[in-house]
Design a protein around this motif. Structure first.
Motif, short mmCIF file in Angstrom:
data_model
loop_
_atom_site.label_atom_id
_atom_site.label_comp_id
_atom_site.label_asym_id
_atom_site.label_seq_id
_atom_site.Cartn_x
_atom_site.Cartn_y
_atom_site.Cartn_z
N CYS A 138 -0.16 -43.05 28.97
CA CYS A 138 -1.53 -42.59 29.27
C CYS A 138 -1.56 -41.73 30.53
O CYS A 138 -2.52 -41.78 31.32
N MET A 139 -0.51 -40.94 30.75
CA MET A 139 -0.45 -40.06 31.90
C MET A 139 -0.65 -38.61 31.44
O MET A 139 -0.11 -38.22 30.41
N HIS A 140 -1.42 -37.86 32.23
CA HIS A 140 -1.74 -36.48 31.86
C HIS A 140 -1.33 -35.55 32.99
O HIS A 140 -1.67 -35.77 34.16
N HIS A 141 -0.60 -34.50 32.62
CA HIS A 141 -0.08 -33.56 33.62
C HIS A 141 -1.21 -32.92 34.42
O HIS A 141 -2.25 -32.56 33.89
N PHE A 142 -0.96 -32.82 35.74
CA PHE A 142 -1.86 -32.07 36.62
C PHE A 142 -1.19 -30.74 36.96
O PHE A 142 -0.02 -30.74 37.37
N PRO A 143 -1.86 -29.60 36.79
CA PRO A 143 -3.25 -29.47 36.34
C PRO A 143 -3.42 -29.51 34.82
O PRO A 143 -4.52 -29.74 34.35
N SER A 144 -2.32 -29.29 34.04
CA SER A 144 -2.44 -29.34 32.59
C SER A 144 -1.05 -29.43 31.96
O SER A 144 -0.03 -29.07 32.60
N LYS A 145 -1.01 -29.88 30.72
CA LYS A 145 0.26 -29.90 29.98
C LYS A 145 0.78 -28.48 29.77
O LYS A 145 1.98 -28.22 29.83
N GLY A 146 -0.13 -27.55 29.54
CA GLY A 146 0.27 -26.16 29.35
C GLY A 146 0.97 -25.59 30.57
O GLY A 146 1.96 -24.85 30.45
N ALA A 147 0.47 -25.94 31.76
CA ALA A 147 1.10 -25.47 33.00
C ALA A 147 2.52 -26.03 33.12
O ALA A 147 3.45 -25.32 33.53
N ARG A 195 4.86 -24.25 30.74
CA ARG A 195 5.22 -22.92 31.25
C ARG A 195 6.36 -23.01 32.25
O ARG A 195 7.22 -22.12 32.31
N THR A 196 6.40 -24.09 33.04
CA THR A 196 7.53 -24.24 33.97
C THR A 196 8.84 -24.44 33.19
O THR A 196 9.90 -23.99 33.64
N LEU A 197 8.76 -25.10 32.04
CA LEU A 197 9.97 -25.30 31.23
C LEU A 197 10.55 -23.98 30.74
O LEU A 197 11.75 -23.88 30.48
N ARG A 198 9.70 -22.98 30.62
CA ARG A 198 10.16 -21.68 30.13
C ARG A 198 10.65 -20.77 31.25
O ARG A 198 11.06 -19.63 30.99
#
Length: 391
Positions: free
Chosen positions: A141-150, A153-156
């Protein structure tokens, strides 16, 4: 080779920390120089002090929104988030100084929920490795800050690499078939270690936190049904912290409804899990969203038969065993009725589980050893460093 590790926790009750401990010991044996940045000096840091490892403590926080599992977290949501951001901003400055002084070849974050290492690695042009050990939202139940999309993008990013602990986790984060991504299973035990003999145990065992993400209520429902149907029901031992008191109360209500509460023992968090596994009839794994499900191969190495939810990471382990052995290495289930049926089988025909347990141990020794984990990680490190040197 100089590796800078970032840990989000030092608690040896967490599978990610136990997995890191085995990896760190193996990397040291291979001649790698390790510096570990940890949020405190407890837990694993005491064991690292006995290795040729430098430990630096910083109040690192995960890059997530506060988990809303308590009333206080609802009230203090913004202060908690601001405090986390402030602490990481201060740690960022300290980490930059450490990197400039020590000049590591690789920075390795032990979880995908911690981005501090990536930011510093990007600042100095150092390859960074994320160890993707969790779904995040599904299992904790953990959500990335600021977002999963952000985060994705770091993974890429060009200098960002990742290790996923299962193919399912790799796929979930969109890293399948990516040349900068590897699937490396956790190391559970040494291939040279001899397992002690497992005798037919006298109880069922559950190991894990008591919370919705671990699916304990499914076991409570199945065990209550089993208690009614079995002539001589086996007791149930529960080893793990009570992470959600209301959830435990729901489970207890199911036990009390049929009178099974006298056979259920809550042991709390224990340090003798391998012994409990060796003396159990079976281990029951109920989580539907395990990233890997480390407790499952730990039981298999101890010779303990396993009943496991046929989803996510435990599903992948079952499929790996089926591919290796040509037959099941665990009794799979997806519903409470199927779990009840397996509990009855384990009670009435325990000898039928012996061949399955032998296949399971063989699979663990082939796929989930310290040696395999360390060798695959070292190969990946060397590939990363050689790739950086290539013009």
């Amino acid at each position: 080779m100089k590796i800078l590790f970032l840990l989000h926790s030092t608690s040896l009750a967490e599978g990610s920390v136990r997995s890191f401990r085995a990896l760190a010991e193996g990397l040291c044996a291979e001649g790698a120089e390790l510096t570990v940045v940890a949020p405190d000096g407890e837990g694993i840091c005491r064991e690292l002090a006995e290795m040729p490892v430098t430990v630096v403590t910083m109040p690192i926080h995960l890059d997530i929104y506060p988990v809303l599992n308590r009333r206080l977290n609802y009230v203090c949501f913004l202060p908690l988030l601001c405090w986390s951001v402030l602490c990481n901003a201060l740690c960022y400055q300290r980490l930059k100084r450490l990197v400039r002084k020590w000049q590591p070849d690789i920075i390795h974050s032990n979880t995908g929920m911690l981005r501090l290492g990536f930011y510093v690695a990007r600042r100095y042009g150092i390859p960074h490795v994320y160890h993707l050990r969790e779904y995040g939202d599904r299992d904790f139940c953990m959500h990335h800050f600021p977002s999963k999309g952000a985060f994705q993008r770091t993974l890429r990013s060009p200098l960002c690499y990742d290790i996923s602990i299962t193919r399912a986790i790799q796929h979930y984060h969109g890293r399948s078939a990516n040349p900068r991504s590897r699937v490396i299973y956790n190391g559970i035990r040494s291939a040279r270690e001899k397992a002690e003999a497992h005798e037919v145990g006298s109880y069922f065992l559950y190991v894990g936190r008591i919370e919705p993400q671990k699916g304990f209520l499914l076991l409570a429902e199945a065990y209550a049904d089993y208690f009614v149907k079995a002539a001589n029901p086996l007791p149930l031992k529960v080893a793990g912290a009570i992470a959600d008191k209301h959830y435990r109360q729901q489970a207890d209500a199911l036990f009390q409804r049929c009178g099974a509460q006298t056979l259920v023992t809550y042991l709390g968090q224990r340090d003798d899990i391998p012994t409990l596994m060796r003396e159990a009839r079976v281990l029951v794994v109920t989580s539907q969203n395990e990233a890997f499900g480390r407790v499952m191969p730990e039981a298999m190495f101890a010779g303990c038969p396993v009943i496991a939810c046929d989803k996510a990471g435990t599903h992948e382990q079952i499929q790996n065993g089926l591919s290796q052995q040509g037959a099941d290495i665990a009794l799979p289930f997806t519903t409470a009725d199927e779990l009840t049926s397996h509990l009855l089988t384990a009670t009435l025909s325990p000898e039928s589980l012996t061949p399955m347990a032998a296949r399971a141990m063989s699979t663990v020794r082939q796929l989930y050893t310290w040696e395999c984990n360390v060798a695959a990680t070292m190969d990946f490190y060397n590939e990363i460093i050689n790739h950086k040197k290539t013009p």
